[in-house]
Structures are given as C-alpha cells and as structure tokens.
Write an enzyme that holds these catalytic residues in place. Structure first.
Site, PDB file in Angstrom:
ATOM      1  N   GLY A  16       0.955  -1.230   0.112  1.00 47.61           N
ATOM      2  CA  GLY A  16       0.073  -0.131  -0.084  1.00 47.61           C
ATOM      3  C   GLY A  16       0.690   1.141  -0.014  1.00 47.61           C
ATOM      4  N   GLY A  19      -0.220   4.998  -1.003  1.00 43.63           N
ATOM      5  CA  GLY A  19      -1.277   5.905  -0.331  1.00 43.63           C
ATOM      6  C   GLY A  19      -0.597   6.951   0.756  1.00 43.63           C
ATOM      7  N   ASP A  21      -0.326   7.200   4.080  1.00 45.31           N
ATOM      8  CA  ASP A  21       0.644   6.455   5.134  1.00 45.31           C
ATOM      9  C   ASP A  21       1.757   5.895   4.311  1.00 45.31           C
ATOM     10  OD1 ASP A  21      -1.338   7.258   6.769  1.00 45.31           O
ATOM     11  OD2 ASP A  21      -1.791   5.341   7.473  1.00 45.31           O
ATOM     12  N   ALA A  83      -4.912  -1.928   1.637  1.00 48.09           N
ATOM     13  CA  ALA A  83      -6.339  -2.032   2.206  1.00 48.09           C
ATOM     14  C   ALA A  83      -7.331  -1.497   1.208  1.00 48.09           C
ATOM     15  CB  ALA A  83      -6.537  -1.395   3.561  1.00 48.09           C
ATOM     16  N   SER A 130      -7.615  -0.616  12.345  1.00 46.36           N
ATOM     17  CA  SER A 130      -8.536   0.657  12.284  1.00 46.36           C
ATOM     18  C   SER A 130      -9.634   0.832  13.569  1.00 46.36           C
ATOM     19  CB  SER A 130      -9.232   0.683  11.187  1.00 46.36           C
ATOM     20  OG  SER A 130     -10.302   1.475  11.023  1.00 46.36           O
ATOM     21  N   GLU A 132     -12.432   1.260  13.171  1.00 45.83           N
ATOM     22  CA  GLU A 132     -13.609   0.833  12.709  1.00 45.83           C
ATOM     23  C   GLU A 132     -14.030  -0.634  13.256  1.00 45.83           C
ATOM     24  OE1 GLU A 132     -16.118   2.049  11.112  1.00 45.83           O
ATOM     25  OE2 GLU A 132     -15.264   4.117  10.636  1.00 45.83           O
ATOM     26  N   TYR A 154     -15.611  -3.082   6.063  1.00 40.96           N
ATOM     27  CA  TYR A 154     -14.441  -2.596   6.303  1.00 40.96           C
ATOM     28  C   TYR A 154     -13.783  -3.035   7.758  1.00 40.96           C
ATOM     29  CZ  TYR A 154     -10.427   0.600   7.217  1.00 40.96           C
ATOM     30  OH  TYR A 154      -9.132   1.095   7.401  1.00 40.96           O
ATOM     31  N   HIS A 183      -6.284   9.530  10.605  1.00 39.90           N
ATOM     32  CA  HIS A 183      -5.103  10.495  10.666  1.00 39.90           C
ATOM     33  C   HIS A 183      -4.805  11.212   9.415  1.00 39.90           C
ATOM     34  CE1 HIS A 183      -4.362   6.312   9.788  1.00 39.90           C
ATOM     35  NE2 HIS A 183      -3.320   6.630   9.063  1.00 39.90           N
ATOM     36  N   ARG A 188      -3.563  13.286   1.979  1.00 39.72           N
ATOM     37  CA  ARG A 188      -4.799  12.328   1.787  1.00 39.72           C
ATOM     38  C   ARG A 188      -5.584  12.647   0.512  1.00 39.72           C
ATOM     39  NH1 ARG A 188      -6.419   8.176   4.479  1.00 39.72           N
ATOM     40  NH2 ARG A 188      -6.992   9.056   6.960  1.00 39.72           N
TER      41      ARG A 188
END
Length: 322
Positions: A16, A19, A21, A83, A130, A132, A154, A183, A188
């Site tokens: 990933g 992205g 991060d 992800a 996460s 979530e 998710y 974050h 972003r």
C-alpha cells in the site's frame, strides 16, 4: 543467487505504498538508512515516494507471487498498509474488502512467519488496523481491551486481520497490530471526507466553487497527524516484543467541527450557507463517536501525537489554497 537475497542490509517491505501513510513511512525508513521495497498495484500513482525506494508492481491478493517476492527479498521489517480504505467502497464490494483487508493480510503474516522459520531471521510484522473494528463501541475512549463489534464490511475485515495478528504473535512471529484512528495530512486523497472538505473550502474561498456537499456531519472522530501515526508503526516494529496498540489523540471532533475549522482558517465567516447535506452520502451504519486511549503506546513505545487538531486542518487548507 537472486540480487535481493543478501541479508546483510536492513531491508523493509511496505504494501500500500502509494497511499498517504505509505509515502510517509517510506520517507521515515529511507531517512533511517534502510533499503526500502514497496508493493503497489500496476498503474497506481506513487508520486510522493522518496528516491531510492524499489517499486514492485503486484496484487496483494496474488498470494503466491507476493510470497515468492518476500522469500526473494528477506525483509527484516514488513508493514502492511494495503487495504480497501474506503468504507463506502467496502459496502459496494464487501467480498473484495474481505479478500484484501482480511485474507490477504493473513497470507502476508504467513509469508513472514515462513521466512522467519526457514531462515532463523528475526522478521518484524506491522499490521495497520482501524478504529472501525470497534464499531459502535461499548466504552469511550476505546483501549486495546475494548470488545470488537464492527458495523461495516471494512471494520469486519480489519477485525479478522487484527485478531490473526494475535494468533501469529502466539505462534512466535514478532507481530504488532496498530489500531489507527483517523489520521490526516495534505497527502490524503480527495475521496476522503477530510481532504474533500479542505480542498472544497479552499475552492470556495478562492471563488472556484459554490458549495460543499457532505453526508453525516455529526459523526465524531479522533483526528491525528499522519506522520505521527507512521512513527508509531516504526516504534512498534522495533520494540522488543510485538503487541496491539491503539494510536489516537484521545480527543474527538465532529465532521462539522472539521468543516468549521477549515472555513475559519480560510477566512470564510458565513460558511454555513455553502454547506449542504446529501442523504445519498449517508452510510447504512456509521459509528457516532470513535475516540482512542493511546496510553499503552505512550508508555510502551514512548509515542505521542505532536500536532493539534486546528493545526492539522490548517496545514491541509494551506496546501489546497496554494
């Protein structure tokens, strides 16, 4: 012999990597003097990655190919950031979300364990989880002991990978799962609500747009600064033992608070007339208040957030105004 099979150098592997991060993590690791390898999907833009990062194009769900690559590289540190990161997309494609966020993450842990077993080499694995996973939490703030009760595909997929990190830790792999709360940063993508807010606010302030259309403005989240959360990942990888860590600021703000802070920073006072709620943007279920207690990370990893909420919003708005 493959050119990558030497284990003399400190080598890290990031999934990933294209992205927000991933780019900050790559910068951090390169600055530490590590040899950094990054996995990105073919065609993915990776403009923020620093020079020197070795890019590998592939799909994390292709377990055999990813495992062969890892066996070739023998990385000392593996960071799984890949992800399906949009909750909305996870609702649209729950099967894909389960495969990428859950099954592929566990396959990556298995690959790390196999490398450690076959080489006797210490491999450190960091799973990015996460908030979530807590869904509508039974307590606030949430800690590492808060029961998991995800409300969306998710969160459910992330919860599976989070639990499996504990399984692999008991199996002997140095595994850490970081429960990351929201974050943000100027990196972003605009598909995320925070960057949608700051980019649209900047456009309104400059006369390039006339309205900001949002879903649920009352949802409360714990907003931190993305490079701080990347720092926590590295600290977890290099701690003596693996563990689960909540990474958060301990303070929550509503989406409406984020909007107000953005307009204020852009110098727009009568901002409410520019904001419209679209019922089509409301999620089927949405946690009302997620706020984390990062006490364990503060004590064990000597980690703490460094950028307050208003400054995070301001930095994002400044970038979009520029």
């Amino acid at each position: 012999m493959s050119p990558h099979t030497s284990t003399d150098r400190r080598r890290a592997f990031i999934t990933g990597a294209s992205g927000q991060d991933g780019s900050y993590l790559a910068e951090h690791l390169v600055a530490d003097g590590m040899e950094v390898h990054a996995l990105t999907l073919s065609g993915e833009r990776a403009a923020d990655l620093p020079d020197g990062v070795v890019l590998h194009h592939g799909d994390l769900t292709d377990v055999a190919a990813t495992r062969a690559l890892l066996r070739d590289l023998h990385p000392r540190e593996i960071y799984n950031l890949a992800a399906i990161s949009s909750v909305a997309l996870a609702w649209e494609q729950p099967d894909l979300c389960a495969e990428v966020n859950g099954l592929a993450a566990v396959a990556l842990m298995e690959s790390a364990w196999l490398i450690a077993e076959s080489t006797g080499q210490d491999v450190r694995f960091v799973q990015c989880s996460s908030a979530e996973i807590f869904g509508e939490p039974s307590e606030s703030p949430q800690t590492e002991e808060t029961p998991l009760r995800p409300l969306n595909p998710y969160g459910a997929a992330k919860a599976y990978a989070h639990l499996m990190a504990g399984v692999y830790r008991s199996r002997g792999l140095h595994t850490s799962s970081l429960v990351l709360y929201n974050h943000e940063s100027p990196r972003r993508p605009t598909r995320f609500v925070t960057r949608k807010i700051t980019s649209t606010v900047a456009a309104i302030a400059q006369g390039r747009a006339t309205e900001l259309v949002l879903g649920n403005q009352e949802a409360r989240r714990d907003f931190g600064w993305a490079p701080d959360y990347v720092d926590a990942m590295v600290r977890a990888a290099r701690h003596d033992v693996g563990g689960d860590y909540v990474i958060a600021t301990g303070t929550s703000h509503s989406v409406r608070d984020f909007v107000a802070a953005a307009f204020s920073h852009a110098g727009v006072t009568d901002w409410e007339r520019f904001v419209r709620t679209d019922p089509a943007l409301l999620r089927p279920t949405d946690p009302t208040d997620l706020r984390g207690d990062a006490s364990r990370a503060r004590v064990v990893l000597d980690w703490e957030p460094t950028v307050p909420f208003d400054e995070i919003v301001g930095r994002m708005v400044d970038t979009d105004l520029a």
